[in-house]
Design a protein around this motif. Structure first.
Motif, PDB file in Angstrom:
ATOM      1  N   GLN A 215      34.053  36.838  36.194  1.00  0.00           N
ATOM      2  CA  GLN A 215      34.684  35.503  36.259  1.00  0.00           C
ATOM      3  C   GLN A 215      36.212  35.603  36.410  1.00  0.00           C
ATOM      4  O   GLN A 215      36.824  34.754  37.045  1.00  0.00           O
ATOM      5  CB  GLN A 215      34.369  34.717  34.987  1.00  0.00           C
TER       6      GLN A 215
ATOM      7  N   GLY B 161      42.512  40.759  38.097  1.00  0.00           N
ATOM      8  CA  GLY B 161      41.500  41.584  37.431  1.00  0.00           C
ATOM      9  C   GLY B 161      42.016  42.991  37.193  1.00  0.00           C
ATOM     10  O   GLY B 161      41.868  43.556  36.098  1.00  0.00           O
ATOM     11  N   ASP B 162      42.687  43.532  38.216  1.00  0.00           N
ATOM     12  CA  ASP B 162      43.273  44.881  38.070  1.00  0.00           C
ATOM     13  C   ASP B 162      44.280  44.911  36.921  1.00  0.00           C
ATOM     14  O   ASP B 162      44.333  45.856  36.134  1.00  0.00           O
ATOM     15  CB  ASP B 162      44.000  45.284  39.363  1.00  0.00           C
TER      16      ASP B 162
ATOM     17  N   ARG C 261      28.847  38.744  22.657  1.00  0.00           N
ATOM     18  CA  ARG C 261      30.076  39.401  23.157  1.00  0.00           C
ATOM     19  C   ARG C 261      31.195  39.337  22.104  1.00  0.00           C
ATOM     20  O   ARG C 261      31.001  38.796  21.037  1.00  0.00           O
ATOM     21  CB  ARG C 261      30.541  38.792  24.474  1.00  0.00           C
TER      22      ARG C 261
HETATM   23  N1  LIG Z   1      39.655  43.686  39.723  1.00  0.00           N
HETATM   24  C1  LIG Z   1      38.771  44.678  39.588  1.00  0.00           C
HETATM   25  N2  LIG Z   1      37.495  44.391  39.382  1.00  0.00           N
HETATM   26  C2  LIG Z   1      36.583  45.377  39.223  1.00  0.00           C
HETATM   27  C3  LIG Z   1      36.969  46.718  39.290  1.00  0.00           C
HETATM   28  N3  LIG Z   1      35.870  47.482  39.098  1.00  0.00           N
HETATM   29  C4  LIG Z   1      34.827  46.629  38.917  1.00  0.00           C
HETATM   30  N4  LIG Z   1      35.264  45.362  38.992  1.00  0.00           N
HETATM   31  C5  LIG Z   1      34.496  44.155  38.878  1.00  0.00           C
HETATM   32  O1  LIG Z   1      34.014  44.001  37.547  1.00  0.00           O
HETATM   33  C6  LIG Z   1      32.979  43.053  37.589  1.00  0.00           C
HETATM   34  C7  LIG Z   1      31.912  43.452  36.607  1.00  0.00           C
HETATM   35  O2  LIG Z   1      31.047  42.392  36.503  1.00  0.00           O
HETATM   36  P1  LIG Z   1      29.699  42.428  35.722  1.00  0.00           P
HETATM   37  O3  LIG Z   1      29.165  43.847  35.726  1.00  0.00           O
HETATM   38  O4  LIG Z   1      28.800  41.358  36.299  1.00  0.00           O
HETATM   39  O5  LIG Z   1      30.053  42.109  34.283  1.00  0.00           O
HETATM   40  P2  LIG Z   1      30.896  40.979  33.593  1.00  0.00           P
HETATM   41  O6  LIG Z   1      31.282  39.887  34.517  1.00  0.00           O
HETATM   42  O7  LIG Z   1      32.063  41.628  32.915  1.00  0.00           O
HETATM   43  O8  LIG Z   1      29.920  40.405  32.546  1.00  0.00           O
HETATM   44  P3  LIG Z   1      29.551  41.059  31.147  1.00  0.00           P
HETATM   45  O9  LIG Z   1      29.821  42.538  31.208  1.00  0.00           O
HETATM   46  O10 LIG Z   1      28.078  40.762  31.000  1.00  0.00           O
HETATM   47  O11 LIG Z   1      30.374  40.361  30.122  1.00  0.00           O
HETATM   48  C8  LIG Z   1      32.478  43.025  39.030  1.00  0.00           C
HETATM   49  O12 LIG Z   1      32.837  41.787  39.588  1.00  0.00           O
HETATM   50  C9  LIG Z   1      33.253  44.125  39.703  1.00  0.00           C
HETATM   51  O13 LIG Z   1      33.583  43.818  41.043  1.00  0.00           O
HETATM   52  C10 LIG Z   1      38.365  47.005  39.532  1.00  0.00           C
HETATM   53  O14 LIG Z   1      38.805  48.150  39.623  1.00  0.00           O
HETATM   54  N5  LIG Z   1      39.210  45.960  39.671  1.00  0.00           N
END
Ligand SMILES: Nc1nc2c(ncn2[C@@H]2O[C@H](COP(=O)(O)OP(=O)(O)OP(=O)(O)O)[C@@H](O)[C@H]2O)c(=O)[nH]1
Length: 419
Positions: free
Chosen positions: A302, A312-313, A409
């Motif tokens: 999200q 996110g990074d 969580r």
């Molecule tokens: N910005 C960014 N996003 C990343 C990176 N590596 C993974 N992600 C993102 O992290 C997100 C992980 O999402 P989910 O595995 O669905 O988990 P979550 O949304 O955190 O949900 P829960 O773990 O259940 O709380 C994905 O959207 C990936 O694209 C990164 O290096 N940078």
């Protein structure tokens, strides 16, 4: 003056190691030689007979400094003491550098009758000085830092390259010892090796980590050699080094590229698995309990979806920073993948690991990102059981993490201890 005193006087002048010449005071005729001692004859190559009655101008030549001669003439005219250095020429035409003084000699009535000149051939001294200056300039021109100390390790010379590398002006380090550059990176055994090599007259070669004036560190491949006199006594030490900081930095960057995660600077999965395996081996051989914490940013998808990938990074970097600051220096923080991290706590009782995990959870929840605001972390914790593999350990911690996620969580779940 008695006859014996006069004889003593004559003997003294004739046997003087300094060249002595006495001229008349007839300036118009160029002040001709009346007496010259053997040292003067030896220095000029002329016999007394060849000198007598002739002006000393005959010793001058193309390299004789006219300014010195002008000053000499002025002094003679005014019957003043003269002192100077210039180039003179021997009978055979070879030149020598002479330091000389001339004093006017007056009779009992105060009438100027003679000049007496005491002279010394300083060619050798000047040549040595020129050589020394040339050597110092040559050392200055070399791009490798050079340091020279006396036998007590007090610095007497530092070349330009040394000054540039360390940032210390030469005047600031002269008289001090190289302990000034100690970084604290070497142990006592290193310095003991250095001392014993040098004391036995041998060179000491090693890579030193030294401290610059601004406090920063640099790597230098250094060779320190004792310099001995003819009797074999150590009189000086010379250190020649090569600043290899760039190479070391490059090697470190390559190592980092292989072992670190680019975004967060934490250990990458590959290196993390190695570290975990090493810690497990240690624990199995009595190194104390090994606990791992697996943690994952909640609803991270999200964050990306609402604020974009760069935000996110940034969250991942901020979370990494908090994790790193929360653990001991010996603990490994690993970016296991995506938004999942593993902390390896070796020799850490489970109760202390639980405290730490809880502290991390609270810190993350209390942190506010400028744009995203609050994020939370779910954590699973497991302690290595006897005969358990690291894969099994991680799987148990993962299951605890899953339980934390399912439980709502922003919480920690501890895997039940096994065995
Ligand atoms: N910005 C960014 N996003 C990343 C990176 N590596 C993974 N992600 C993102 O992290 C997100 C992980 O999402 P989910 O595995 O669905 O988990 P979550 O949304 O955190 O949900 P829960 O773990 O259940 O709380 C994905 O959207 C990936 O694209 C990164 O290096 N940078």
């Amino acid at each position: 003056m008695s006859t014996s005193q006069l004889q003593l006087f004559q003997s003294a002048v004739m046997q003087s190691w300094n060249a002595i010449v006495i001229t008349d005071a007839d300036l118009a005729a160029g002040c001709c030689v009346e007496i010259a001692n053997p040292a003067f004859c030896a220095m000029t190559g002329y016999s007394l007979d060849e000198l007598r009655g002739r002006p000393l101008k005959m010793l001058q030549g193309p390299d004789t400094d006219p300014a010195v001669i002008d000053h000499l003439r002025a002094c003679l005219r005014e019957a003043r003491f003269f002192e100077g250095t210039t180039t003179n020429y021997r009978k055979d035409g070879s030149s020598y550098i002479v330091r000389w003084n001339i004093s006017p000699v007056r009779d009992d009535d105060g009438v100027l009758t003679h000049f007496i000149s005491v002279q010394q051939d300083i060619s050798e001294h000047v040549r040595t000085e020129r050589e020394n200056r040339l050597l110092a300039r040559a050392l200055d021109a070399t791009s490798d830092p050079v340091l020279l100390t006396d036998a007590q390790a007090r610095i007497i010379f530092a070349n330009t390259a040394f000054v540039e590398v360390t940032g210390y002006p030469a005047s600031e380090i002269r008289g001090r010892t190289p302990a000034l550059f100690k970084s604290g990176a070497h142990d006592d055994a290193f310095y003991a090796g250095l001392r014993s090599s040098l004391a036995s007259g041998q060179d000491f070669r090693a890579t030193f980590i030294n401290r610059r004036r601004d406090g920063s560190l640099y790597h230098a491949e250094q060779s320190i050699s004792p310099i001995c006199d003819e009797a074999g006594r150590i009189t000086h030490y010379v250190s020649v080094s090569k600043d290899i900081s760039q190479r070391v930095d490059m090697e470190q960057a390559l190592r980092d590229a292989a072992t670190r995660d680019k975004l967060t600077g934490l250990y990458n999965r590959h290196r993390g698995e190695q570290l975990l395996e090493e810690a497990a081996a240690e624990a199995r051989t009595g190194g104390g309990p090994l606990t791992v914490i697996v943690c994952d940013v909640d609803h991270f998808k999200q964050v990306n979806d609402r604020f974009g990938h760069p935000a996110g990074d940034r969250i991942l970097i901020e979370v990494s920073g908090i994790l790193r600051q929360s653990v001991r220096g010996r603990d490994a923080v690993i970016r296991w993948g995506g938004e999942e991290f593993v902390i390896v706590l070796d020799a850490c009782p489970q109760a202390a690991a639980i405290d730490l995990a809880e502290r991390i959870r609270v810190r993350i929840a209390a942190h506010r990102d400028v744009e995203v605001g609050r994020v939370t972390l779910s954590l699973g914790l497991a302690t290595l059981a006897p005969a358990e593999s690291t894969d099994e350990l991680i799987a148990r911690a993962d299951a605890a993490l899953y339980q934390a996620k399912r439980g709502g969580r922003d919480r920690l779940c501890v895997a039940e201890s096994r065995g």
